[in-house]
Design an enzyme around this catalytic site. Sequence first.
Site, PDB file in Angstrom:
ATOM      1  N   SER A   1      63.781  55.408 -21.191  1.00 52.90           N
ATOM      2  CA  SER A   1      63.598  57.183 -21.402  1.00 52.90           C
ATOM      3  C   SER A   1      63.946  57.689 -20.116  1.00 52.90           C
ATOM      4  O   SER A   1      65.053  57.708 -19.801  1.00 52.90           O
ATOM      5  CB  SER A   1      61.922  57.168 -21.802  1.00 52.90           C
TER       6      SER A   1
ATOM      7  N   ASP B   1      66.430  57.052 -33.005  1.00 49.43           N
ATOM      8  CA  ASP B   1      65.819  57.963 -31.688  1.00 49.43           C
ATOM      9  C   ASP B   1      66.146  59.278 -31.659  1.00 49.43           C
ATOM     10  O   ASP B   1      67.528  59.473 -31.402  1.00 49.43           O
ATOM     11  CB  ASP B   1      66.134  56.921 -30.563  1.00 49.43           C
TER      12      ASP B   1
END
Length: 534
Positions: A174, A451
């Site tokens: 991330s 995602d």
Amino acid sequence: MLRYLLIPILYLQVVLGVLSEVLPSLKPSVVPKNTSLLSGRGVFRQLIDHTHPEVGTFSQKYWFNTTYWGGPGSPIIFYTPGQHPATNRLYYLTDTTLPGLIAKEVRGAVVLVEHRYFGESQPFDNLSTSNLQYLALDQVLADFVHFARTVELPFDLSGNSHPLRTPWIWVGNSYSATLVAWTERLFPNTFWAYYASGAAVNSMQDFWQFNYPTQQGMPQSCRSNLEAIISHVDNVFLSGSPEQKQELKIRFGLQDLSLLEDTAYALSQPIIGWTLIQPSDTHTQFSEMCNAIENANFSSSRRDFGSKTNFQTVLDNYADWFKTSYLPRLCERPNYSGWTGRNSVQCLDTVNLSSQAFHDLSVQNDDRVWDWIACNYFFFWQTGSPIDTPTIFSRLIDPVYYERRCRLIFPKEGNATYGIAAGVTDKSMNALTGGWNRTGKRILFTNGEFDPWRSASVSSVFRPDGPMQSTSQQPIILIKGVQHQADMYVRNRINKEVREAMDTGIAQISRWVLDFYTENSKTLAHDLQGFCVH
């Protein structure tokens, strides 16, 4: 003459000794008996300002696990939890996560370093605009490079864990994966190799593309109904009567929000829960929401079409779920006065200047630190899609909404201000970092097919030239059917796609580790030969 020869000879012996241990097999022959969570922790005196050392230092905390460490000269697996206090992420030191799994494979130690301004790693005693000036991208990246180059690790006082003598492998996910990518670009030649899971590399202030992977991956009947709900909310707030607007807010329990944009933002927030779904999850809030909307029973991974449901029923179902399941305790924060009610909406109110959210300068206020990062250099604000594109996020939410919040949270103090106010833009950031145009060296990228952060990654379908192609120096793995950072957790290996991606990634890192020892043994032998001749 002897004392000058002694150092390179001993060094060569150390490296060749490591080679003899590592080259035959990167796996330890016997699994160590010590399976405790931590081997220890340390404090590193980090520079507050890397361009002006005279400003001083602060205590940057770090933790390490040597369960699988092969001894001096063995690899260092580096990790930072990014925007989280490190004490909440110490499981990344273990082999239940990818950093620990790589350490197990290559006989490495895991070293976890806390990001400046989070947890116990605080340069100052409050988070004023002036004090936050040192929370800048160059300072953050320089922290980790300076740490790697100068730290004296308690478990290896020989000095053989220096990046010149052993491969440092930075693993990130991330936001920390984005730091991985930007370090490889801006501060090369310290870390030997990189693994970036879910890295957003192309800065965007108007990040409406965040919605697209969610729309593609979610149950399609739920998608259609959410698009209809958000369209209805936008129509009422943009062209409805004052009575209609208030009625809609009451229906969702948001009547205490005066700004329509705050209400629209709140109603769009549950969508972001899609990002959090992991293959190992058996129940998620997102699937709960879809089930409630349609009185159906979707699993978190199901993406087929369901039956059509009357829109009024859909709207009522979403409102009931939002008001009874999502909103309660969303804003509850006992240490903030006025935020203690079960159905408080204070955390959603961006215009109440008396709110403690605007005045809490304590170093425990992680939300303020993250807001600064977003306002200063990170951006990636989720917004509504263009008018000609179906949206599951309200179009009332645009970059102006976030920029106004930046101005309110971080008032100018003398010349001290945040990046956007000083002229930083997504374009200037991409000019600095390379954005989607990058040629990496020994950096592996992984992204989930569904995602939301994929839209800003090297695998983005919005990249002008299409998703970037994989190369030997910059391998790219797209993991089918999953969301964000699924390959970081061993529990997700129940999913075939995740398992294969993890195995491929670990094998690649292992090869790069071998390359380090092979290349450095040749260099040392050559240097030593030249030294002896002279």
